[in-house]
Design a protein around this motif. Structure first.
Motif, short mmCIF file in Angstrom:
data_model
loop_
_atom_site.label_atom_id
_atom_site.label_comp_id
_atom_site.label_asym_id
_atom_site.label_seq_id
_atom_site.Cartn_x
_atom_site.Cartn_y
_atom_site.Cartn_z
N UNK A 1 18.12 9.65 46.50
CA UNK A 1 19.51 10.09 46.76
C UNK A 1 20.48 9.03 46.26
N UNK A 2 20.61 8.90 44.96
CA UNK A 2 21.39 7.78 44.38
C UNK A 2 22.86 7.78 44.75
N UNK A 3 23.41 8.93 45.13
CA UNK A 3 24.84 9.00 45.45
C UNK A 3 25.16 8.65 46.89
N UNK B 1 11.58 2.84 53.73
CA UNK B 1 12.44 3.89 53.16
C UNK B 1 13.57 3.38 52.27
N UNK B 2 14.26 2.28 52.62
CA UNK B 2 15.39 1.87 51.78
C UNK B 2 15.03 1.65 50.31
N UNK C 1 14.90 15.97 47.06
CA UNK C 1 15.77 14.90 46.57
C UNK C 1 17.22 15.37 46.51
N UNK C 2 17.41 16.57 46.01
CA UNK C 2 18.77 17.13 45.91
C UNK C 2 19.38 17.28 47.30
N UNK C 3 18.60 17.77 48.25
CA UNK C 3 19.09 17.95 49.61
C UNK C 3 19.44 16.63 50.27
N UNK C 4 18.62 15.62 50.02
CA UNK C 4 18.91 14.29 50.57
C UNK C 4 20.18 13.72 49.95
N UNK C 5 20.40 14.03 48.71
CA UNK C 5 21.54 13.47 47.98
C UNK C 5 22.84 14.18 48.33
#
Length: 430
Positions: free
Chosen positions: A274-276, A266-267, A249-253
């Motif tokens: 990845x909220x940001x 996916x959306x 999750x961190x990497x996606x964000x």
């Protein structure tokens, strides 16, 4: 279609053997009055859709819970059924339905859905039909797509790849320009996406001849896919971490991962993952093995089923039909869950002209999905022990990643585990 019917015969024979033990003698009369139905599912925001039903149907109230997702939910359904306290309604991924039919866990709802099924084309409906009987109503179609970070592609001068060769080249270019960034990750913990990639390349993991089965998980089509990803992992352009983990999750964000190969759903997941990154993702067709090819695979896609534990199957089937064919219900699912509808009428709803909320910059999102969906290839049939196969994927590919051993060996392990289990269950294999 003949192979589908052979599968149906085998599965339904097993189902009859299971259910015959109980019989119908002394069955209690069908309950009347207000129906209180339980619904197991994992879609985010499905509670908003259920709330619409409950407001309009005071005599049939549905309570939604999320005990687990995917294969975990299947295992919980089997356990609950054995204890006689399963839910009335459950979301089931298409690949898991045959095993639940053979286990007597989900109910034949043909008598309640004669009008409902008219809203589905046969290729979509066949995933939920065995011997002409309906065991679930399709909810969505989930073709594998390529989701990519538009900001990263622009920053590093990357072109959206159309073939797997181009994808590999893009991965190498990205690594040269941004050493701490990966094109994506190889997920050794979730077999669904790999199965979809194998489907795209023409793999058929299960097939039948009469009552005999053939298992071909480690065939050439699957090994080609495995070898491709093994090369990317060893080259260091693909990360080894599992999807849906806190680290992923961190990497996606933060932009460590530039693409995600995922289903059309996916959306709905991006806000939690990845909220940001709202407005930074776009979708494109999945890269193909040959230029100009349009084939893709499927990751997920589900039916909504009525279980054999339900004491109110007619009311449960009424809700299931409404959920997947009613314009208001399907619109609410598209809005809140980002499903691509399985129903024919659902694919023409006005809301599909709008982008998903997390991808406001891609106004043609659903048009891209619509173009890919007809080219999405699943296996012609799913085996009766998919949970065993999928568990072996997680185990064998996890070990291969840790030991840096050939991915072909992981496929061999999956093959052996699946064959051994089917023989134990009494199936005849070629």
């Amino acid at each position: 279609m003949r192979s589908q019917r052979r599968l149906a015969a085998v599965l339904l024979a097993a189902a009859l053997a299971v259910t015959a033990c109980g019989g119908d003698e002394g069955a209690a009369p069908a309950p009347t009055g207000k129906a209180e139905l339980s619904f197991w599912g994992w879609d985010p925001n499905m509670d908003k859709v259920v709330a619409i039903w409950n407001a309009q149907n005071p005599d049939i109230q549905v309570t939604l819970t999320n005990p687990a997702g995917g294969d975990q939910l299947v295992n919980k359904m089997v356990t609950a059924h054995q204890a006689g306290n399963g839910p009335d309604i459950a979301k089931v991924e298409y690949q898991s339905l045959p095993a639940l039919v053979s286990g007597g866990v989900v109910r034949d709802i043909t008598e309640y859905t004669s009008d409902t099924v008219k809203d589905f084309d046969e290729p979509t409906l066949k995933a939920t039909k065995f011997e002409g009987k309906v065991y679930g109503i399709p909810q969505d179609v989930a073709p594998l797509m390529l989701f990519y970070r538009t900001d990263l592609f622009q920053q590093y001068g990357l072109t959206v790849p159309k073939t797997w060769d181009e994808y590999k080249q893009t991965a190498q270019t990205l690594k040269q320009k941004a050493p701490n960034t990966f094109i994506t990750n190889f997920d050794a913990a979730d077999p669904g996406w790999f199965a979809g990639l194998a489907q795209q390349n023409g793999a058929d993991w299960w097939s039948t001849s009469g009552t005999n089965w053939k298992v071909d998980i480690n065939g050439e089509a699957s090994k080609k896919v495995a070898a491709y990803w093994e090369d990317l992992v060893k080259a260091g352009v693909v990360d080894k971490g599992p999807s849906f983990s806190p680290q992923w999750n961190k990497q996606m964000n933060d932009g460590t991962l530039a693409t995600w190969i995922s289903g059309a759903w996916a959306p709905a997941q991006f806000a939690g993952i990845a909220p940001d990154t709202k407005g930074k993702w776009a979708v494109a067709p999945l890269p193909t093995w040959q230029a100009g090819d349009k084939a893709t695979g499927i990751w997920g896609g589900s039916a909504i089923t009525v279980t054999t534990d339900s004491k109110r199957p007619a009311e449960a089937a009424k809700f299931v039909s409404w959920l997947n064919t009613n314009a208001e219900a399907v619109t609410a699912q598209i809005k809140n869950i980002n499903v691509y509808p399985a129903s024919t009428s659902g694919r023409s709803l006005p809301i599909l002209t709008q982008p998903p909320p997390f991808m406001p910059n891609q106004t043609d999102y659903y048009e891209v999905i619509k173009q890919s969906a007809p080219n999405a290839r699943s296996f012609p049939m799913w085996g009766p022990n998919v949970t065993v196969t999928f568990a072996s994927y997680t185990d064998s590919f996890g070990k291969a990643m840790q030991a840096d051993s050939p991915f072909a060996g992981a496929l061999d392990a999956m093959q052996n585990a699946t064959v051994a289990d089917m023989k134990k269950l009494g199936f005849t294999l070629n």
